[in-house]
Write a protein that holds these residues in place. Sequence first.
Motif, PDB file in Angstrom:
ATOM      1  N   ARG A  91      26.590  35.150  62.185  1.00 46.01           N
ATOM      2  CA  ARG A  91      26.209  33.839  62.698  1.00 46.01           C
ATOM      3  C   ARG A  91      27.396  33.309  63.493  1.00 46.01           C
ATOM      4  O   ARG A  91      28.511  33.255  62.975  1.00 46.01           O
ATOM      5  CB  ARG A  91      25.878  32.888  61.557  1.00 46.01           C
ATOM      6  CG  ARG A  91      25.375  31.528  61.984  1.00 46.01           C
ATOM      7  CD  ARG A  91      25.087  30.603  60.798  1.00 46.01           C
ATOM      8  NE  ARG A  91      24.238  31.209  59.775  1.00 46.01           N
ATOM      9  CZ  ARG A  91      24.658  31.702  58.596  1.00 46.01           C
ATOM     10  NH1 ARG A  91      25.906  31.672  58.267  1.00 46.01           N
ATOM     11  NH2 ARG A  91      23.827  32.221  57.734  1.00 46.01           N
ATOM     12  N   PRO A 144      24.630  41.577  60.212  1.00 49.16           N
ATOM     13  CA  PRO A 144      24.116  40.280  60.639  1.00 49.16           C
ATOM     14  C   PRO A 144      25.253  39.253  60.629  1.00 49.16           C
ATOM     15  O   PRO A 144      26.014  39.169  59.662  1.00 49.16           O
ATOM     16  CB  PRO A 144      23.051  39.940  59.598  1.00 49.16           C
ATOM     17  CG  PRO A 144      23.337  40.798  58.421  1.00 49.16           C
ATOM     18  CD  PRO A 144      24.137  41.977  58.900  1.00 49.16           C
ATOM     19  N   PRO A 196      23.813  37.297  56.554  1.00 52.83           N
ATOM     20  CA  PRO A 196      24.684  36.988  57.695  1.00 52.83           C
ATOM     21  C   PRO A 196      26.032  36.423  57.242  1.00 52.83           C
ATOM     22  O   PRO A 196      26.106  35.681  56.268  1.00 52.83           O
ATOM     23  CB  PRO A 196      23.908  35.928  58.475  1.00 52.83           C
ATOM     24  CG  PRO A 196      22.526  35.954  57.947  1.00 52.83           C
ATOM     25  CD  PRO A 196      22.582  36.530  56.569  1.00 52.83           C
ATOM     26  N   THR A 217      22.064  33.485  64.913  1.00 53.91           N
ATOM     27  CA  THR A 217      22.151  34.490  63.855  1.00 53.91           C
ATOM     28  C   THR A 217      21.415  35.747  64.320  1.00 53.91           C
ATOM     29  O   THR A 217      20.295  35.660  64.813  1.00 53.91           O
ATOM     30  CB  THR A 217      21.512  33.978  62.545  1.00 53.91           C
ATOM     31  OG1 THR A 217      22.178  32.779  62.158  1.00 53.91           O
ATOM     32  CG2 THR A 217      21.634  35.010  61.437  1.00 53.91           C
ATOM     33  N   THR A 252      21.920  40.509  64.561  1.00 55.06           N
ATOM     34  CA  THR A 252      22.719  41.709  64.318  1.00 55.06           C
ATOM     35  C   THR A 252      23.732  41.876  65.438  1.00 55.06           C
ATOM     36  O   THR A 252      23.381  41.829  66.608  1.00 55.06           O
ATOM     37  CB  THR A 252      21.806  42.950  64.249  1.00 55.06           C
ATOM     38  OG1 THR A 252      20.864  42.775  63.195  1.00 55.06           O
ATOM     39  CG2 THR A 252      22.615  44.211  63.992  1.00 55.06           C
TER      40      THR A 252
END
Length: 194
Positions: A126, A124, A98, A175, A177
């Motif tokens: 965050r 990914p 991420p 967090t 996709t």
Amino acid sequence: PPVDPFDVPDISPSDSAAFPADAARRADGRVIAVWNHDKVLIKNDKQLVKGELSVKPPACGENITLLGHPETDLFHPMLVRARWRKSTYTPTHPRDLPVDASVRDLYAGDPTCRHYDYSYHGRPIRIRGTVHSLPIKGGDNRFFIESDGILTAIDITSCPAAASQLQRGEIVSVTGTCVMETEHWRPNMIFPKI
């Protein structure tokens, strides 16, 4: 013996314009996102493929073969009216880690939120924000956070238990996709969609 319905050509980015609406295509890949109880995003070594399922979705992280009819949107080829089965596909790419992003970053810094930074799609990320609204029990598996003055939907279809820990007004770090979703381009549709 019956014909294997999954024995069709792989989808390519040009398929949606090159094949009639009833031409089935397939894609192998790892499920990197599940949302809205009927959509998946898979990643393989060549591309991202979105699937709109007519069956229950697989779990994130599963390797699957997706079978459906090709369409497209602004971001990727899609397989609609799709079904899936487990696959022996083995990705050669490592799982992405991420990256920290702001909601403003996702909109390419555009204060009108009409432009996307496509580089985040399928990755990914965050983000931090304040919980604005909670998922409706027995309904949508989404909640909204406010970050950078923008409300952003967070879909928790693949981890619904997360809703039990949320409280309106708290600051959270989320967090998952990043999925940038737009309407389909349907060149084979006879009538306008209303």
